[in-house]
Design an enzyme around this catalytic site. Structure first.
Site, PDB file in Angstrom:
ATOM      1  N   ASP A  26       0.851  -1.190   0.000  1.00 10.94           N
ATOM      2  CA  ASP A  26       0.000   0.000   0.000  1.00 10.94           C
ATOM      3  C   ASP A  26       0.888   1.242   0.000  1.00 10.94           C
ATOM      4  O   ASP A  26       2.098   1.141   0.135  1.00 10.94           O
ATOM      5  CB  ASP A  26      -0.943   0.012   1.219  1.00 10.94           C
ATOM      6  CG  ASP A  26      -0.192  -0.282   2.503  1.00 10.94           C
ATOM      7  OD1 ASP A  26       0.983   0.110   2.622  1.00 10.94           O
ATOM      8  OD2 ASP A  26      -0.786  -0.906   3.397  1.00 10.94           O
ATOM      9  N   ASP A  28       1.621   5.042   1.630  1.00 12.86           N
ATOM     10  CA  ASP A  28       1.357   6.032   2.669  1.00 12.86           C
ATOM     11  C   ASP A  28       2.019   7.339   2.251  1.00 12.86           C
ATOM     12  O   ASP A  28       3.109   7.331   1.667  1.00 12.86           O
ATOM     13  CB  ASP A  28       1.955   5.580   4.007  1.00 12.86           C
ATOM     14  CG  ASP A  28       1.291   4.313   4.505  1.00 12.86           C
ATOM     15  OD1 ASP A  28       0.048   4.283   4.564  1.00 12.86           O
ATOM     16  OD2 ASP A  28       2.004   3.340   4.825  1.00 12.86           O
ATOM     17  N   ASP A 105       9.794   3.661  12.996  1.00 16.06           N
ATOM     18  CA  ASP A 105      10.459   2.565  13.708  1.00 16.06           C
ATOM     19  C   ASP A 105      11.881   2.294  13.184  1.00 16.06           C
ATOM     20  O   ASP A 105      12.861   2.526  13.881  1.00 16.06           O
ATOM     21  CB  ASP A 105       9.583   1.304  13.756  1.00 16.06           C
ATOM     22  CG  ASP A 105       8.973   0.925  12.409  1.00 16.06           C
ATOM     23  OD1 ASP A 105       9.259   1.586  11.397  1.00 16.06           O
ATOM     24  OD2 ASP A 105       8.204  -0.059  12.374  1.00 16.06           O
TER      25      ASP A 105
HETATM   26  P1  ATP Z   1       3.904  -3.081   5.209  1.00 13.78           P
HETATM   27  O1  ATP Z   1       2.758  -2.147   4.927  1.00 13.78           O
HETATM   28  O2  ATP Z   1       4.591  -3.608   4.022  1.00 13.78           O
HETATM   29  O3  ATP Z   1       3.556  -4.148   6.179  1.00 13.78           O
HETATM   30  P2  ATP Z   1       5.050  -0.714   6.376  1.00 13.78           P
HETATM   31  O4  ATP Z   1       6.463  -0.395   6.746  1.00 13.78           O
HETATM   32  O5  ATP Z   1       4.405   0.134   5.340  1.00 13.78           O
HETATM   33  O6  ATP Z   1       5.047  -2.244   5.964  1.00 13.78           O
HETATM   34  P3  ATP Z   1       2.857   0.056   8.032  1.00 13.78           P
HETATM   35  O7  ATP Z   1       2.324  -0.630   9.234  1.00 13.78           O
HETATM   36  O8  ATP Z   1       2.027   0.202   6.820  1.00 13.78           O
HETATM   37  O9  ATP Z   1       4.217  -0.705   7.691  1.00 13.78           O
HETATM   38  O10 ATP Z   1       3.357   1.491   8.529  1.00 13.78           O
HETATM   39  C1  ATP Z   1       3.767   2.521   7.634  1.00 13.78           C
HETATM   40  C2  ATP Z   1       4.956   3.270   8.232  1.00 13.78           C
HETATM   41  O11 ATP Z   1       4.578   3.872   9.486  1.00 13.78           O
HETATM   42  C3  ATP Z   1       6.155   2.403   8.576  1.00 13.78           C
HETATM   43  O12 ATP Z   1       6.981   2.200   7.460  1.00 13.78           O
HETATM   44  C4  ATP Z   1       6.834   3.217   9.651  1.00 13.78           C
HETATM   45  O13 ATP Z   1       7.568   4.280   9.088  1.00 13.78           O
HETATM   46  C5  ATP Z   1       5.653   3.800  10.409  1.00 13.78           C
HETATM   47  N1  ATP Z   1       5.252   2.944  11.538  1.00 13.78           N
HETATM   48  C6  ATP Z   1       4.322   1.963  11.506  1.00 13.78           C
HETATM   49  N2  ATP Z   1       4.200   1.365  12.695  1.00 13.78           N
HETATM   50  C7  ATP Z   1       5.072   1.981  13.522  1.00 13.78           C
HETATM   51  C8  ATP Z   1       5.409   1.812  14.905  1.00 13.78           C
HETATM   52  N3  ATP Z   1       4.839   0.888  15.647  1.00 13.78           N
HETATM   53  N4  ATP Z   1       6.350   2.643  15.397  1.00 13.78           N
HETATM   54  C9  ATP Z   1       6.933   3.593  14.635  1.00 13.78           C
HETATM   55  N5  ATP Z   1       6.656   3.781  13.344  1.00 13.78           N
HETATM   56  C10 ATP Z   1       5.734   2.998  12.787  1.00 13.78           C
HETATM   57 MG    MG Z   2       2.378   0.032   4.683  1.00  5.53          MG
END
Ligand code: ATP
Ligand code: MG
Length: 403
Positions: A26, A28, A105
């Site tokens: 997805d 963001d 994170d």
């Molecule tokens: P995917 O969507 O492929 O599982 P993602 O890295 O995009 O991985 P998401 O949960 O969609 O994970 O979160 C988007 C972004 O928000 C992350 O890349 C990170 O920068 C931030 N983020 C998400 N969860 C946390 C957290 N628990 N603590 C700090 N930052 C976070």
């Molecule tokens: Mg994501």
């Protein structure tokens, strides 16, 4: 956003995955516009969230999550931290892009793609870590895990999914601080478990969770069973089940959380059933009761929505009915709405050496056979039942027939 005069960058997993040549799940977007300003730019925009407002911009059936840059909480604001465990309980202050990067994170999740000049903005050394295949938390690892213990699971999930190493400084606290997960709401852990095991790399995720002693925090009863494995059985069963899930995902076949959780909790259910049968409970009732008990204990760790726990219990209960190969009962079983899932489950058990391989093969053949062949197969019921009875007498009391 850009043509309306705002900064707006693609951020997080979308940028990370594109740079790695993977297809992002997805997208963001992070922006310096407030949610209200985002809403003013797009007609197809809804604001969600109370604590931290986000804008969801809808494009067809895609949703782009647009978040305003978030700032760090000041240390002088103790009210936002839970005094007992350091977890962040409020996280709603707007900030600059640099602050926004630092509260993410991992460094590889803190990269921003700038459409103004097609550059990648990197405040944290994320590009270098991406190159090295390294997961490195921003800030002090122990503190960041205390703020949000789910980051430990995210470390494992990304390590499994991307094949990355976890930075040694981020590894050690996981081994010591696993118990922090007990303070995370069960519903959030359920969601994380689905992400861990339904992303196509469940086997790796499982092995890493076990390695870092986190599996015991998520599935304590299953973990307990794994430490008592006999002839490799429980561990092969879980690994085979997860491997199957990975294959199905890679082939684009549907996977359901119900089947996944039925696999993960089967060993506790099987053992509880055995104990109940030994104490005189009829098997059909025993497995029903065992299923209910194991689920009610598990939901202290990870919630299991009823729409999944109901089919899980059916999958377990039907296992017992596969032993009845009479024409009437077998035909009734084959049209049961949960037959297919329960049959797949039986095959998995047989492959792992826990269920009778011949029984599983019989069910495979009966489904493919022409009606007249089926009828010949059903006729063997007497033989099968006789053999079963002889074997049973040694281990457990005779089983009453289901009406
Ligand atoms: P995917 O969507 O492929 O599982 P993602 O890295 O995009 O991985 P998401 O949960 O969609 O994970 O979160 C988007 C972004 O928000 C992350 O890349 C990170 O920068 C931030 N983020 C998400 N969860 C946390 C957290 N628990 N603590 C700090 N930052 C976070
Ligand atoms: Mg994501």
């Amino acid at each position: 956003m850009h043509s309306a005069g705002y900064q707006a960058h693609l951020v997080g997993g979308g940028v990370r995955d594109l740079l790695l040549g993977h297809e992002p799940k997805d997208f963001d977007v992070a922006t310096n516009a407030s949610p209200e300003e985002v809403k003013a730019v797009f007609r197809n925009c809804r604001l969600i969230g109370r604590r931290f407002r986000l804008a969801h911009v809808h494009f067809g059936h895609e949703i782009i999550e647009v978040a305003t840059f978030r700032g760090m909480q000041e240390d002088s604001a103790p009210a936002v931290r839970d005094s007992d465990n350091g977890m962040l309980v409020r996280d709603n202050v707007y900030g600059t892009i640099e602050e926004d990067a630092l509260r993410r994170d991992f460094t590889v999740n803190a990269l921003y793609y700038n459409i103004e000049d097609f550059s990648v903005i990197d405040y944290t050394g994320g590009l270098e870590d991406l190159e090295k295949g390294l997961l490195r938390l921003l800030g002090d690892p122990a503190t960041r895990y205390r703020e949000d213990p789910v980051r430990m699971l995210r470390a494992i999930r990304f390590a499994a999914k991307l094949g990355f190493r976890i930075d040694p400084a981020c590894e050690t606290p996981i081994l010591k601080q696993g118990a922090l997960l007990r303070s995370v709401p069960a519903a959030r852990l359920f969601e994380e478990v689905l992400k861990l095991f339904m992303s196509g790399t469940a086997v790796q995720a499982f092995e890493k969770l076990r390695h870092y002693n986190l599996f015991s925090e998520l599935f304590p009863e299953t973990d307990e069973c794994l430490t008592h494995e006999e002839h490799d059985f429980p561990i092969t069963f879980v690994v085979r089940g997860l491997h199957n899930t990975d294959l199905r995902i890679r082939e684009g076949k549907p996977v359901t959380p119900a089947f996944l959780f039925a696999v993960l909790l089967w060993e506790p259910v099987r053992r509880t059933t055995q104990l109940l049968v030994e104490s005189g409970e009829p098997p059909a009732l025993a497995i029903q009761q065992a299923g209910a008990e194991v689920i009610s204990r598990q939901i202290a760790q990870t919630s299991i929505p009823r729409r999944f726990s109901m089919p899980m219990r059916e999958i377990w209960q039907l296992q017992h009915r596969f032993e009845q190969r009479g024409a009437r009962r077998a035909k009734r079983l084959m049209v049961h709405p949960r037959f297919r899932a329960a049959y797949d489950f039986l095959v998995l058990r047989a492959d792992a050496g826990e269920a009778d391989l011949e029984l599983a093969q019989w069910w495979t053949q009966i489904q493919e056979a022409q009606p007249e062949v089926q009828n010949r197969m059903f006729n063997k019921e007497g033989v099968a039942a006789g053999r079963r009875r002889r074997r049973r007498r040694r281990s457990r009391p005779a089983e009453p027939e289901e009406s």
